[in-house]
Design an enzyme around this catalytic site. Structure first.
Site, PDB file in Angstrom:
ATOM      1  N   ALA A  20       0.838  -1.197   0.000  1.00 26.58           N
ATOM      2  CA  ALA A  20       0.000   0.000   0.000  1.00 26.58           C
ATOM      3  C   ALA A  20       0.874   1.249   0.000  1.00 26.58           C
ATOM      4  CB  ALA A  20      -0.908   0.003   1.227  1.00 26.58           C
ATOM      5  N   ILE A  22       0.853   3.814   1.933  1.00 25.10           N
ATOM      6  CA  ILE A  22       1.338   4.167   3.267  1.00 25.10           C
ATOM      7  C   ILE A  22       2.542   3.317   3.666  1.00 25.10           C
ATOM      8  CG2 ILE A  22      -0.231   2.588   4.463  1.00 25.10           C
ATOM      9  CD1 ILE A  22       0.901   6.091   5.667  1.00 25.10           C
ATOM     10  N   ARG A  24       5.059   2.709   1.890  1.00 23.61           N
ATOM     11  CA  ARG A  24       6.258   3.394   1.436  1.00 23.61           C
ATOM     12  C   ARG A  24       6.809   4.284   2.548  1.00 23.61           C
ATOM     13  NH1 ARG A  24       4.791   7.068  -2.057  1.00 23.61           N
ATOM     14  NH2 ARG A  24       6.870   7.321  -2.961  1.00 23.61           N
ATOM     15  N   SER A  43       3.427  -9.559  -1.229  1.00 21.27           N
ATOM     16  CA  SER A  43       2.274  -9.056  -1.969  1.00 21.27           C
ATOM     17  C   SER A  43       1.592 -10.249  -2.620  1.00 21.27           C
ATOM     18  CB  SER A  43       2.731  -8.046  -3.033  1.00 21.27           C
ATOM     19  OG  SER A  43       1.653  -7.637  -3.855  1.00 21.27           O
ATOM     20  N   TYR A  68       1.333 -13.264   1.463  1.00 22.64           N
ATOM     21  CA  TYR A  68       1.482 -12.774   2.834  1.00 22.64           C
ATOM     22  C   TYR A  68       1.919 -13.900   3.768  1.00 22.64           C
ATOM     23  CZ  TYR A  68      -1.533  -9.187   0.740  1.00 22.64           C
ATOM     24  OH  TYR A  68      -2.063  -8.244  -0.084  1.00 22.64           O
ATOM     25  N   LEU A  84      -2.684  -3.521   5.157  1.00 20.91           N
ATOM     26  CA  LEU A  84      -3.706  -4.087   4.283  1.00 20.91           C
ATOM     27  C   LEU A  84      -5.049  -3.383   4.472  1.00 20.91           C
ATOM     28  CD1 LEU A  84      -2.882  -7.862   4.881  1.00 20.91           C
ATOM     29  CD2 LEU A  84      -2.353  -6.528   2.826  1.00 20.91           C
ATOM     30  N   LYS A 107      -4.121   1.828  10.875  1.00 19.96           N
ATOM     31  CA  LYS A 107      -5.465   2.187  11.280  1.00 19.96           C
ATOM     32  C   LYS A 107      -6.309   2.491  10.066  1.00 19.96           C
ATOM     33  CE  LYS A 107      -5.654   5.702  10.323  1.00 19.96           C
ATOM     34  NZ  LYS A 107      -5.578   6.058   8.873  1.00 19.96           N
TER      35      LYS A 107
END
Length: 366
Positions: A20, A22, A24, A43, A68, A84, A107
């Site tokens: 995702a 975020i 990064r 992934s 995963y 995720l 979150k």
């Protein structure tokens, strides 16, 4: 003895579930933190995992996996970061805990408190550390404002809190992002930006729960019924007034306003500081109108809090410190973070119930 010494110096080894956007930011934080490193990323596509590792500067030894499961089965992974979609959190966070991996969870942590309780139970049974990835909690500015709130001579008693977190990422986001998909992140803006606003109110209230939550009318939904914008008021037993507004439809805004009997504290960038290594907040104390009411006295004071690491790296550092105490010293997991996370989820649930029931007041559960 030599092996033990090496283990004592070894950083916490993270595996990342998913690529995702975020992730990064948080993978960079893991690399910046002095007591952690990335050893694996997984992934649904091996090619995507390999590209993610390369694009984000992972160590050459880091492994990329096309699932995963492979990450949480990797014996070199001590902890997992899970960015995720929320609908997948219960499964993968609980499974990671069962494999004795410590859990840093993005979150909103769950779709409801029942799901979160399953995650927390798995972490407790397996003795692993849990923390949600609410980054601003770890910035030193947060501690500085906590201290200012407790200065009763200058601030007095907390009487009102108002929080806003909104952003407008445009039509493509509103059509395609996972946060507007009912099968992936059914809480929408309430779970995403609302989580931060609710956490801010709880933090300012010493994590005492409100008694009731009432969603405000005029909630905006997309065609699939996902919340794009909403507001709510939270009732507390001490009578203070608290409200928040969260949205995917209005300009980027990240405000907390804290009003006391003798002071006022405000900050404009509580979720992500405008500058990475320093962050301001403003304190008004014992303020009065000046002569002829053409000014105020004294003027507000700007406090600037500097940090050597970005707040997300400080989050990873704190999480890794807790993991190291468990792994190296035989310590127990710190329960603070699961308690705070669960209280936040309880309020999210109550606001969502209020929306679903036609904006009536809903009692906040325990």
């Amino acid at each position: 003895m030599a092996a033990a010494a090496v283990a004592d110096k070894r950083p916490v080894r993270f595996g990342i579930l998913g690529c995702a956007n975020i992730a990064r930011k948080v993978s960079r934080a893991i690399i910046l933190s002095p007591n952690s490193t990335v050893v694996a990323v997984g992934s649904r596509s091996l090619a995507k995992a390999e590209a993610f590792a390369k694009e984000n500067g992972f160590p050459g030894s880091a492994r990329a996996y096309g699932s995963y499961d492979a990450v949480i089965d990797d014996p070199d992974v001590d902890a997992v970061y899970i960015p995720l979609p929320t609908s997948l959190h219960r499964r993968w966070a609980a499974l990671a805990a069962e494999k004795k991996k410590h859990v840093l969870l993005e979150k909103p942590v769950a779709l409801n408190v029942a799901e979160l309780d399953e995650i927390l139970a798995a972490c407790r049974v397996n003795g692993v550390q849990y923390m949600d990835a609410t980054m601003w909690m770890h910035h030193p500015r947060t501690a500085a404002i906590t201290a200012a709130l407790s200065d009763h001579r200058r601030f007095g008693k907390l009487k009102a809190v108002h929080s806003i977190f909104s952003y407008n990422n445009g039509p493509d986001f509103l059509k395609n992002d996972i946060r507007v998909k009912p099968d992936l992140d059914a809480l929408g803006a309430l779970g995403d930006t609302g989580w931060y606003c609710i956490r801010a109110i709880l933090w300012a209230s010493d994590y005492n729960l409100p008694t009731k939550a009432t969603a405000l009318p005029n909630v905006e939904f997309n065609e699939a019924g996902v919340i794009l914008s909403c507001g709510a008021s939270l009732q507390f037993s001490d009578g203070k007034i608290t409200t928040f507004y969260c949205s995917f439809l209005t300009n980027l805004t990240m405000e907390i306003n804290l009003l006391g009997t003798d002071g006022y504290i405000r900050l404009h960038d509580f979720v992500i500081p405008f500058q990475e290594y320093k962050a301001p907040f403003y304190v008004h104390a014992n303020t009065k109108f000046g002569e002829r009411a053409i000014s105020i006295e004294p003027e507000p004071v700007e406090h600037i809090v500097s940090t050597d690491l970005p707040q997300e790296a400080l989050m990873v550092k704190e999480f890794s410190n807790l993991v190291q105490k468990i792994e190296r010293e035989g310590g127990e997991p710190e329960k603070k973070w699961e308690i705070i996370s669960r209280k936040t989820q309880l309020v999210v649930d109550a606001v969502k119930a209020s929306v679903d029931k036609g904006f009536v007041a809903v009692e906040v559960g325990e």
